[in-house]
Structures are given as C-alpha cells and as structure tokens.
Design an enzyme around this catalytic site. Structure first.
Site, PDB file in Angstrom:
ATOM      1  N   SER A 184      -7.698 -11.425   6.749  1.00  0.00           N
ATOM      2  CA  SER A 184      -6.349 -11.597   6.225  1.00  0.00           C
ATOM      3  C   SER A 184      -5.383 -10.736   7.030  1.00  0.00           C
ATOM      4  CB  SER A 184      -6.308 -11.165   4.761  1.00  0.00           C
ATOM      5  OG  SER A 184      -6.471  -9.762   4.700  1.00  0.00           O
ATOM      6  N   LYS A 185      -4.102 -10.926   6.748  1.00  0.00           N
ATOM      7  CA  LYS A 185      -3.089 -10.149   7.451  1.00  0.00           C
ATOM      8  C   LYS A 185      -3.311  -8.662   7.143  1.00  0.00           C
ATOM      9  CE  LYS A 185       1.901  -9.743   7.885  1.00  0.00           C
ATOM     10  NZ  LYS A 185       2.603  -8.958   6.891  1.00  0.00           N
ATOM     11  N   ARG A 186      -3.650  -8.402   5.875  1.00  0.00           N
ATOM     12  CA  ARG A 186      -3.848  -7.001   5.484  1.00  0.00           C
ATOM     13  C   ARG A 186      -5.025  -6.352   6.215  1.00  0.00           C
ATOM     14  NH1 ARG A 186      -4.429  -5.950  -0.482  1.00  0.00           N
ATOM     15  NH2 ARG A 186      -6.548  -5.447   0.116  1.00  0.00           N
TER      16      ARG A 186
END
Ligand code: GLU
Length: 482
Positions: free
Chosen positions: A248-250
């Site tokens: 994910s982006k995180r």
C-alpha cells in the site's frame, strides 16, 4: 493472432505501481503478437471519480513509454450502448428489474443470518419483476426507481479458464444476481466491462487477481449475450517487502520508497526519486514474470520479444526497492553521457561551464558505475565542481598532519605527472614505501583532502580532471583544518 488488450483503470485515485504492472503486461501481450494496446477509462461510478486521476494515469503511461494505440475510451460516454445491451437481456428474461429499497435488503440480510444472496433462492420473496407480475413491474419501472440485475440460472456449473491458474469451476449457487444497471442509469463495472470488451473486440483481458472472483459472473454474462469470451489473465498481487499483504501507499512510505510512477499530490513518484522509466519497466516486468534465464536487464523492446505468458507467476511477488534500484543502475550505466547530463540540469550546467565537452564525458564515464538514480548524478558530480564543503569528521580523526604535509610536498613536485593517473599512482607508491608510510594511509588522507569523505571514483582520475592547481588547493585547505 494479433491480440487486442486493454488496460482499464477506474479513475478513483492515482495509478499505483500494481496498476502500472497490469498496464505493462497488457502492453507486452499486445505488442508481442503485433497487436494493439488500448486504454479504457472505467469511469461509470461518478461518485468515486477523483479529479486528476485520469490525467495521472495518462501521464504515468506516457512517462513509462507505454504508448496506447487506441483510447482513452471513456465508459461514461457510452451509456446508450449499455442501456441497449441491458434491454436485450431483459427481453429474454436474462436480466430483470429489482425495486428493493436499502432497508428491505438489510432486513432480508438480517433474516438470513448473514448468508444472504440475491439469487434464485431468494428472488421470489423480494421486490422484482419475477415476483411482482407484469402490471406492477411496469408501474414501478415508470416511476423510475429501479436497478437491473442479471439472472443467474439455478444449479448450473460455470467453467472458466484463467490463463495463469488454469481451469476453475463454480456452481451458480455461489453467485449473486449482480446489479448490472444502477438506479442512476449507469452500468456497473461488470456489465460495462463485458459489453465493452466485446464491442472493442478485446482478445485478452489482463487484470489484477482481485477480479478473479467476478469471472464466473462475467462468463455467464457472455453466455447470456451469446458472445464468445476473450482469454483472461489474473495477475497476482504485488506484496509489501515483508510479504504480508498487498503493497500500500503507507507501506511504501514506511519503507521510504515511492508507489506511483509519477508524483501525486506531493508524494514523490519513481520519476521524482530519480528512477528511469527504463529501469522501472524492467523491474516491474521481472516482478511477476519469470524468464527462463537469469538475465536481468531488458529494454522495453527486448521484453516485448522475450515475454511469454507462460512465465507469469501464480503467486504474489514481494516488492524489493533495492532490487529496483539495482535494475535501474544497470540501465543508467549504459546511458550515454548526453542522456545522463540531461537528467541533472543544475550540476550539468555547471559542469559544462567548467569543463570541455570531452572532459564532461570523461567525468560522466567515471561516475556511471556509481549511479542508482538520477539524484546520484548531482551527488557524484560535486567532487568535480568545487572543494569539499564539509569533511567526514570520523576520518579526520584518523589522519595525521604530517602525512598530509608529506602528500602536499609530493604533489608539488609531481605536478607534471598529474595528467597521467597510472604514473602518478606508481610514483606515490614508491614515495610511500621510501618514507615508511602505508599506501592505504596516504590514499585515505588524499581522498579526504579531495573528496571530503572516503567515497567517490578513482582518485588519480579525479586528480587528472581537476588538475594540479585545484589538487594542491584542496590539500592545502585541509592542512588548515587539522
Ligand atoms: N476498472 C477495473 C479496475 O480498475 C478494471 C478491471 C478489469 O481490467 O477488468 O481494476
């Protein structure tokens, strides 16, 4: 057969690296066969459409060199086509109107103890054209508040083939009568996707594995329409580096690497992080596809030639930024001096002011092996553009004033040799042994004077390029600091 493959993102957000890989595999499968790569924007869900997302998708593909032959085809502009297709199914009883309110559906869900499925087991007890009769259906359709659902037949085995996983079998009991036309008159993904793939003569559907569970519904829709389905490829996920779940982006932020090809709302893309499109395309191809050799470096054209769909992996691939940088390095070291200079405008302007073109090219050749990203170019050019601004304090502590003075004297006497790296090195080695100083110690001290740290390319080649005066200045500068 010339394949027609489409990349069909929904503009509900920026294009994530997983989407980029899907686009790339579409491109490779299409181009390998001499066919067409098509971009379709699946924007039927206006509430979820994000401003700028379509542009981000197109900018990303453009930067990567994944040029589409057709498109972008926008689903929001094809409403009448979907409506016509739905009508043809309703006429045959293969789709039907449903009028249930959200509350009614919620009640049915609760009553079923959490196992609710809108299909042949429940259809009759709900509000739709099967249960209400012709008159009432007409009245409600006229009132305009309805959705259309596909009719899933009772007790039918649906066989599907995924090119990555092979044949799979589903029983229609497992399926729902999916909504195919929403109350706002827009088609859902399932309908628009199937109708468009057929109308656009798509021969291969290549998409993320999250759509595998929709495949039986899609295959059934093809059957309802009387159309031959295309081939399907469901690509495994790109996993976070730990392997535990989808990247994910995180996760990417936590690991300190980008997740978009190009910048999105202040988040750096691979482009801004200095990764080349050639490197990113190459890395992503290897992420999810196994070639038969251990070859690592491919250009896009070479990938088109070597790609084989049998090599698509069945299981998820971990994202490994170090490997991505290594692959990028393999490309950067083969870039021309001109191209590398164009990737660092600020330092290259200064370099061109200070040196001849020939010298600039010699410098670029010297640093090539040390580049992982375009941002490294500025870092590596510093040594040729001026005195070190700071010195590695830990190294300063380890060197002695006497040795630096010895080097200074040696260099003063060896000026004529400075344009000959080999000769200078030999003479310095002789000087070291004659004076009983370790050559390693001399090199460490000299490197600190010239570079400011223990990094950088061949020292004698640096001396050749910066010249005798600058070399002596830098040594003298350090004598004032120790
Ligand atoms: N719009 C879908 C997505 O963004 C496309 C899936 C497909 O290619 O069929 O994932």
């Amino acid at each position: 057969m010339k394949e027609r493959a489409r990349f069909a993102p929904s503009p509900t957000g920026p294009l994530h690296i997983g989407g980029v890989r899907t686009a790339l595999f579409n491109y490779l499968i299409a181009k390998k066969s001499g066919g067409s790569f098509i971009l379709r924007i699946e924007d039927t869900d206006s509430k979820r459409t994000v401003e700028g997302a379509e542009k981000h998708i197109i900018d990303s593909l453009e930067w990567l060199g994944l040029n589409f032959d057709e498109g972008p085809v926008k689903q929001s502009e094809r409403k009448s086509l979907y409506k016509k297709s739905v009508s043809s199914l309703i006429e045959k009883g293969l789709a039907y109107y449903a009028f249930d309110t959200a509350d009614e559906l919620e009640k049915a869900r609760k009553a079923s103890g959490g196992n609710f499925k809108y299909n042949f087991t429940t259809r009759k007890s709900l509000a739709n054209s099967f249960s209400l009769g012709e008159e009432e259906t007409k009245r409600r359709v006229k009132a305009g508040r309805f959705v259309v659902r596909m009719t899933v037949p009772e007790n039918k085995t649906i066989n599907v083939v995924d090119q990555v996983r092979g044949g799979l079998s589903f029983n229609s009991e497992e399926l729902e009568d999916k909504i195919i036309l929403k109350s706002d008159g827009m088609p859902t993904y399932h309908l628009a996707n199937v109708v468009d793939d057929n109308h656009m003569n798509i021969t291969s559907v290549i998409r993320g594995e999250e759509w595998l569970s929709s495949l039986p519904s899609h295959v059934l829709l093809y059957e309802h329409f009387g159309w031959t389905p295309p081939k399907f490829y469901h690509l495994p996920l790109i996993l976070k580096s730990s392997g535990a779940g989808k990247l994910s982006k995180r996760d990417a932020e936590e690991q300190g690497h980008p997740v978009f090809a190009v910048t999105w709302e202040g988040s750096m893309g691979f482009k801004e992080a200095g990764v080349s499109p050639e490197g990113l395309v190459n890395y992503l191809a290897l992420l999810g596809w196994s070639n038969s050799s251990d070859r690592e470096k491919y250009s896009l054209e070479e990938l088109v030639k070597d790609f084989n769909d049998g090599g698509i992996n069945k299981s998820g691939a971990r994202f490994d930024y170090k490997k991505a940088l290594w692959i990028n390095h393999l490309h950067m070291k083969d870039f021309s001096a001109e191209k590398l200079l164009s990737l660092s405008d600020e330092s290259s302007t200064r370099l061109k002011e200070k040196y001849t073109l020939e010298q600039s090219e010699e410098i670029i050749d010297l640093i090539k092996e040390r580049l992982n990203t375009a941002l490294d170019i500025n870092k590596e050019l510093k040594v040729f553009l001026g005195q070190p601004k700071e010195y590695d304090l830990a190294v300063i502590k380890k060197i002695t004033r006497e040795v630096v003075f010895d080097i200074l004297n040696f260099c003063k006497l060896s000026k004529p040799l400075m344009s000959d790296p080999k000769a200078l090195k030999e003479k310095l080695m002789g000087f070291a042994s004659k004076n009983g100083i370790s050559f390693g110690n001399i090199m460490k001290s000299l490197r600190l004077c010239l570079v400011g740290s223990l990094t950088g390319p061949d020292l004698f080649k640096i001396i050749k390029i910066i010249g005798p005066e600058e070399t002596l200045n830098r040594i003298e500068s350090l004598t004032n600091k120790i």
